[in-house]
Design an enzyme around this catalytic site. Sequence first.
Site, PDB file in Angstrom:
ATOM      1  N   GLU A  67      26.280  10.525 -14.959  1.00  0.00           N
ATOM      2  CA  GLU A  67      26.550  10.805 -16.359  1.00  0.00           C
ATOM      3  C   GLU A  67      26.281  12.294 -16.546  1.00  0.00           C
ATOM      4  O   GLU A  67      25.178  12.765 -16.283  1.00  0.00           O
ATOM      5  CB  GLU A  67      25.650   9.982 -17.277  1.00  0.00           C
ATOM      6  CG  GLU A  67      25.957   8.490 -17.249  1.00  0.00           C
ATOM      7  CD  GLU A  67      25.027   7.704 -18.139  1.00  0.00           C
ATOM      8  OE1 GLU A  67      25.519   7.068 -19.079  1.00  0.00           O
ATOM      9  OE2 GLU A  67      23.806   7.730 -17.895  1.00  0.00           O
TER      10      GLU A  67
ATOM     11  N   GLU B 267      23.563  -2.458 -14.078  1.00  0.00           N
ATOM     12  CA  GLU B 267      24.350  -1.246 -14.312  1.00  0.00           C
ATOM     13  C   GLU B 267      23.788  -0.107 -13.487  1.00  0.00           C
ATOM     14  O   GLU B 267      22.592   0.191 -13.562  1.00  0.00           O
ATOM     15  CB  GLU B 267      24.344  -0.860 -15.789  1.00  0.00           C
ATOM     16  CG  GLU B 267      25.076   0.447 -16.072  1.00  0.00           C
ATOM     17  CD  GLU B 267      25.000   0.853 -17.533  1.00  0.00           C
ATOM     18  OE1 GLU B 267      24.951  -0.048 -18.397  1.00  0.00           O
ATOM     19  OE2 GLU B 267      24.971   2.069 -17.812  1.00  0.00           O
TER      20      GLU B 267
ATOM     21  N   ASP C 219      24.501   3.859 -12.967  1.00  0.00           N
ATOM     22  CA  ASP C 219      25.204   5.071 -13.380  1.00  0.00           C
ATOM     23  C   ASP C 219      25.241   6.033 -12.194  1.00  0.00           C
ATOM     24  O   ASP C 219      24.231   6.663 -11.863  1.00  0.00           O
ATOM     25  CB  ASP C 219      24.497   5.724 -14.570  1.00  0.00           C
ATOM     26  CG  ASP C 219      24.491   4.822 -15.798  1.00  0.00           C
ATOM     27  OD1 ASP C 219      25.443   4.036 -15.950  1.00  0.00           O
ATOM     28  OD2 ASP C 219      23.536   4.902 -16.587  1.00  0.00           O
TER      29      ASP C 219
END
Length: 320
Positions: free
Chosen positions: A177, A172, A174
Amino acid sequence: MMSSQIFVAIVAASCVLSSGVVTAQTLVAAQSNTERSRNADASPQPFLQNPDLSKSWTLVKTFSDEFNSGRIDRSKWTTDMRPWGERAWSSDNLSQRDGKLFIKARYEPHTHRGNRYFYKLGILQSQQKTTYGYFEARIKGCSRFPGLCPAFWLYSNGREKNPKYPKVTYSEIDIVEMLQAGWDRELRRPTEVNRIDCNLHTRVINELGKEEWIRPQQMPDVCEHHWDAPWDPRDDYHVYACENTPERITWYIDGEKVAEEDNLYWHLPMSVTLTMELRPPLIAWAGVDGRVPVPDASTPEGFPTEMSVDYVRCWVRKPE
């Protein structure tokens, strides 16, 4: 057609006449608007302040969208997904208008398969998966803070593997965010509204043959990255991007590099994803792999609210 340099110069001059000051944010916004105008007639390229001229890019339409139509392109994206933990998704929370995608969060207490939820959220996820490339979206955050997290990210489904990295079971990245109000370990308080998080998460098979999480909490030197913006991400659109290569992961905001990390585990096929998710105080962290609603904190105050996305684009490097 007016060149981008002339356009930016005109905008800067008008700002000087009106206020006497030209900020970096003003110039970035002008360049972004020029980029959009130019890209209407040509294949867009990554928005970078100092592009590496040795790199040449091909736009991948499967993972790119200008959101100019009146409805979501279902050949590219899915919006109807079952809940994940405390996250109850609703396809009704996504819409396209005025050349933008809007992802809503709304207060709507309900029960699904015996589980109680207090909000319905929105997710846009690519139908297909990808791994390496340059991923970029122009996003404006939602109005409510704290309690929500508009995000642009890549993640694998836990089933597909890469034989070159047999111990990696989940990847994952990101890309951004925002508005998380995460915990600042140094100051021992929640982070401010301008904290931009660019984190990594993975699961690997350890030396004992057991699957374990590696996340910012477990390995901050590798997984935790952030940047404190000189602006509020709720006020305007900004360009958030990430390049993932077999060697490293590099994050960019408004065309400037803000973080970089060696790519140790992020090699699996991943979905391109845009979401609006809950954050404390509306949820609580429940161990390394879970979140739970906080009924006493649930409130309609500040809802509904929307994040908006001007575009999402993905490129791959042209062979040298």
